[in-house]
Design a protein around this motif. Structure first.
Motif, short mmCIF file in Angstrom:
data_model
loop_
_atom_site.label_atom_id
_atom_site.label_comp_id
_atom_site.label_asym_id
_atom_site.label_seq_id
_atom_site.Cartn_x
_atom_site.Cartn_y
_atom_site.Cartn_z
N LEU A 296 7.34 -4.04 24.76
CA LEU A 296 6.35 -4.88 25.45
C LEU A 296 6.98 -6.21 25.89
O LEU A 296 6.69 -6.72 26.98
N MET A 297 7.86 -6.75 25.05
CA MET A 297 8.49 -8.04 25.38
C MET A 297 9.69 -7.88 26.30
O MET A 297 10.17 -8.86 26.86
N GLY A 298 10.21 -6.65 26.41
CA GLY A 298 11.41 -6.43 27.22
C GLY A 298 12.65 -7.00 26.55
O GLY A 298 13.55 -7.54 27.21
N THR A 299 12.72 -6.86 25.21
CA THR A 299 13.84 -7.44 24.44
C THR A 299 14.56 -6.33 23.66
O THR A 299 14.03 -5.22 23.54
N PRO A 300 15.75 -6.60 23.11
CA PRO A 300 16.50 -5.57 22.38
C PRO A 300 15.71 -5.02 21.19
O PRO A 300 14.97 -5.74 20.52
N VAL A 301 15.91 -3.73 20.93
CA VAL A 301 15.17 -3.02 19.89
C VAL A 301 15.84 -3.25 18.53
O VAL A 301 17.06 -3.12 18.42
N PRO A 302 15.07 -3.58 17.47
CA PRO A 302 15.67 -3.71 16.13
C PRO A 302 16.25 -2.36 15.68
O PRO A 302 15.74 -1.30 16.05
N ALA A 303 17.31 -2.42 14.88
CA ALA A 303 17.90 -1.19 14.35
C ALA A 303 17.06 -0.68 13.18
O ALA A 303 16.43 -1.48 12.49
N ARG A 304 17.08 0.63 12.96
CA ARG A 304 16.31 1.20 11.86
C ARG A 304 16.74 0.57 10.52
O ARG A 304 15.90 0.32 9.65
N GLU A 305 18.04 0.30 10.39
CA GLU A 305 18.51 -0.25 9.10
C GLU A 305 18.12 -1.72 8.91
O GLU A 305 18.29 -2.28 7.82
N ASP A 306 17.59 -2.36 9.95
CA ASP A 306 17.07 -3.73 9.79
C ASP A 306 15.70 -3.74 9.09
O ASP A 306 15.18 -4.80 8.72
N VAL A 307 15.09 -2.55 8.97
CA VAL A 307 13.74 -2.49 8.39
C VAL A 307 13.84 -2.19 6.89
O VAL A 307 14.30 -1.12 6.49
N VAL A 308 13.41 -3.15 6.07
CA VAL A 308 13.39 -2.98 4.61
C VAL A 308 11.98 -3.29 4.14
O VAL A 308 11.47 -4.39 4.36
N ALA A 309 11.35 -2.30 3.50
CA ALA A 309 9.98 -2.50 3.00
C ALA A 309 9.92 -1.90 1.59
O ALA A 309 9.73 -0.69 1.42
N LEU A 310 10.07 -2.76 0.59
CA LEU A 310 10.18 -2.30 -0.80
C LEU A 310 8.80 -1.98 -1.38
O LEU A 310 7.84 -2.71 -1.15
N ARG B 103 0.80 -1.23 0.00
CA ARG B 103 0.00 0.00 0.00
C ARG B 103 0.84 1.28 0.00
O ARG B 103 0.63 2.16 -0.81
N ARG B 104 1.79 1.38 0.91
CA ARG B 104 2.43 2.68 1.17
C ARG B 104 3.81 2.80 0.51
O ARG B 104 4.47 1.81 0.26
N PRO B 105 4.26 4.09 0.31
CA PRO B 105 5.62 4.31 -0.17
C PRO B 105 6.64 3.80 0.85
O PRO B 105 6.36 3.73 2.06
N ARG B 106 7.83 3.48 0.35
CA ARG B 106 8.85 2.81 1.15
C ARG B 106 9.17 3.53 2.47
O ARG B 106 9.15 2.91 3.54
N ALA B 107 9.46 4.84 2.40
CA ALA B 107 9.92 5.53 3.62
C ALA B 107 8.83 5.52 4.69
O ALA B 107 9.09 5.29 5.88
N GLU B 108 7.58 5.75 4.25
CA GLU B 108 6.47 5.78 5.21
C GLU B 108 6.28 4.41 5.85
O GLU B 108 6.13 4.27 7.07
N GLN B 109 6.32 3.36 5.01
CA GLN B 109 6.10 2.01 5.54
C GLN B 109 7.23 1.60 6.47
O GLN B 109 7.01 1.01 7.53
N GLU B 110 8.47 1.91 6.09
CA GLU B 110 9.59 1.53 6.95
C GLU B 110 9.49 2.25 8.30
O GLU B 110 9.78 1.66 9.35
N GLY B 111 9.04 3.50 8.28
CA GLY B 111 8.83 4.22 9.54
C GLY B 111 7.77 3.54 10.41
O GLY B 111 7.94 3.37 11.62
N ASN B 112 6.67 3.13 9.76
CA ASN B 112 5.58 2.45 10.50
C ASN B 112 6.07 1.13 11.09
O ASN B 112 5.78 0.81 12.26
N VAL B 113 6.79 0.37 10.28
CA VAL B 113 7.26 -0.95 10.74
C VAL B 113 8.24 -0.77 11.90
O VAL B 113 8.16 -1.47 12.93
N TRP B 114 9.14 0.17 11.75
CA TRP B 114 10.14 0.35 12.80
C TRP B 114 9.49 0.78 14.12
O TRP B 114 9.78 0.23 15.18
N ALA B 115 8.57 1.76 14.04
CA ALA B 115 7.91 2.24 15.26
C ALA B 115 7.19 1.09 15.98
O ALA B 115 7.29 0.94 17.21
N LEU B 116 6.49 0.26 15.20
CA LEU B 116 5.76 -0.85 15.83
C LEU B 116 6.72 -1.94 16.33
O LEU B 116 6.48 -2.54 17.39
N ALA B 117 7.81 -2.15 15.62
CA ALA B 117 8.80 -3.15 16.08
C ALA B 117 9.43 -2.69 17.40
O ALA B 117 9.63 -3.51 18.32
#
Ligand code: PLP
Length: 335
Positions: free
Chosen positions: A240-254, A220-234
Motif C-alpha cells: 500500500l505504501m509502495g515501499t520495500p517488503v520486510p523479510a520473513r525472518e524480520d518477523v519475531v512473535a514469541l 493469543r496465538r502460537p508463534r508460527a501462526e502469529q508470525e505468518g499473520n504479521v508477515w502477511a499484513l506487513a
C-alpha cells in the motif's frame, strides 16, 4: 514512504513521549529500558487503536458513512476507541462482541464495558467464539441500510493495511524522536495481537531503513501462526505504501507469555503490571501490555539482551480495562 498521500483525521495533536525507565532498568540489571507512551494518544483513554483509526475513519467519512461498525473482545480497547472516534465525528457506532472466553461478557462490568455505555453505542451484540465475524458485521451494515443509513465496517483491531499505516507513521515518529534526543534504540518490544501494530511498525521501520529489530510478544496465538499473520499484513502494508517488503525472518512473535489463553491472567502479567505501576508510575493493562512487559522482563532475566542494550517498549495502552480485573491484580490477601 509518503504517508501524507493518505487521507487522515487527527486525534492526537503531538508526538507521544519517549521516556527512560531508570528504576526498572536498575531492577533488571541489564538492558537500558525506555518506553514510548502510546497509552497517551488522543481519544477516550488513548492506546494504539487511535493511530489506526486516524486513517480508517478518514476512509469511512470519504465513503459517506454515518455509522461505524466493528468487532472486538468483551473488554475491547478497539471497540472503546472506535466508539470514541464515532462520537468525535458525530457518527453512530455499533459493536459486535466476540465472546472468546465463553460466558465472559458482562454488560454490567466496569472497565471498557462501562465506557461502551457512557459513549452511547447504538447497539452491542454478543456472538460466540468461532462466529463468522465479517458476516456478523455485514448484518449490522445491513441493519443500518434498512433504516436508510450507511455503515462502514472496520475489521477487528483495525488491522488492515490502511489501519496499519498508523504504525508506519509511529515508526517515523520514533525515528524523528530518536534523532532529536540523540538516543539510538537497539530493539523495540511490542504486544502482538490482531497484528496491525506489529506489522505497521515493521513495515515502517523497513521503509525507513531504520535497522531496528522488533520483538513481538503474542497475546493469543502460537508463534508460527502469529508470525505468518504479521508477515502477511506487513507485506500488504508495504505494498500500500509502495515501499520495500520486510523479510520473513524480520518477523519475531514469541508465544511464551500467552499463558492459558487470550485475556486469561498469568503470574508474570500480574508481576509486570504491579512492577511498572510501583517502580515507574506507569499503568499497563492485563490483556496486552501486561503480558508484553512480562515478556520483556522474562527476556531480560534470561540474559537475552546485551548489557546496556537500549530497548524501547511500545506501550500500546489498555489501562481503562484495569478496573475490570481488580480481583486478579490485587496483592494476595487484599480483596
Ligand atoms: C492495549 C492494546 N495493546 C496491544 C494490542 C495489540 O495490537 P494489535 O491488535 O494491533 O496487534 C491491542 C489490541 O487490541 C490493545 O488493545
Amino acid at each position: 514512504m509518503n504517508l501524507a498521500r493518505f487521507p487522515r483525521r487527527r486525534y492526537t495533536p503531538h508526538f507521544t513521549p519517549i521516556e527512560p525507565l531508570p528504576r526498572l532498568s536498575a531492577l533488571l540489571g541489564g538492558p537500558e529500558l525506555w518506553i514510548k507512551r502510546d497509552d497517551l494518544l488522543g481519544l477516550a483513554g488513548g492506546g494504539n487503536k487511535t493511530r489506526k483509526l486516524e486513517f480508517l475513519v478518514a476512509a469511512a467519512l470519504a465513503a459517506g458513512a454515518d455509522t461505524l461498525v466493528t468487532v472486538g473482545a468483551p473488554q475491547s480497547n478497539h471497540c472503546r476507541l472506535t466508539l470514541a472516534a464515532a462520537a468525535r465525528e458525530g457518527l453512530k457506532c455499533r459493536l459486535v462482541i466476540e465472546e472468546r472466553v465463553p460466558g465472559s461478557y458482562d454488560s454490567a462490568a466496569l472497565g471498557n464495558n462501562l465506557l461502551f455505555e457512557l459513549m452511547g453505542a447504538e447497539n452491542v451484540r454478543v456472538v460466540p467464539l468461532g462466529s463468522d465475524l465479517a458476516a456478523e458485521m455485514a448484518s449490522d451494515v445491513a441493519a443500518v441500510a434498512a433504516r436508510g443509513g450507511k455503515a462502514f465496517a472496520i475489521a477487528g483491531g483495525g488491522s488492515t493495511p490502511l489501519g496499519a499505516l498508523g504504525y508506519a507513521a509511529c515508526a517515523a515518529e520514533i525515528m524523528a524522536q530518536s534523532f532529536e534526543m540523540g538516543v539510538v534504540f537497539d530493539r523495540i518490544v511490542v504486544a502482538s495481537g490482531s497484528a496491525g501494530t506489529h506489522s505497521g511498525l515493521l513495515a515502517g521501520l523497513v521503509a525507513l531503513n531504520a535497522g531496528i529489530p522488533v520483538t513481538g510478544i503474542n497475546v493469543r496465538r502460537p508463534r508460527a501462526e502469529q508470525e505468518g499473520n504479521v508477515w502477511a499484513l506487513a507485506v500488504a502494508t508495504a505494498a500500500l505504501m509502495g515501499t520495500p517488503v520486510p523479510a520473513r525472518e524480520d518477523v519475531v512473535a514469541l508465544d511464551r507469555w500467552v499463558g492459558p489463553g487470550y485475556s486469561l491472567p498469568t503470574h508474570e502479567m500480574v508481576e509486570a503490571v504491579r512492577l511498572l505501576a510501583s517502580s515507574e508510575g506507569v499503568l499497563l493493562d492485563p490483556v496486552y501490555t501486561g503480558k508484553a512487559m512480562a515478556g520483556l522482563i522474562g527476556l531480560a532475566r534470561e540474559g537475552a539482551f546485551k548489557q546496556g542494550e537500549r530497548v524501547l517498549f511500545l506501550h500500546t495502552g489498555g489501562s481503562p480495562s484495569l478496573h475490570a480485573y481488580a480481583g486478579d491484580l490485587r496483592a494476595p490477601g487484599r480483596q
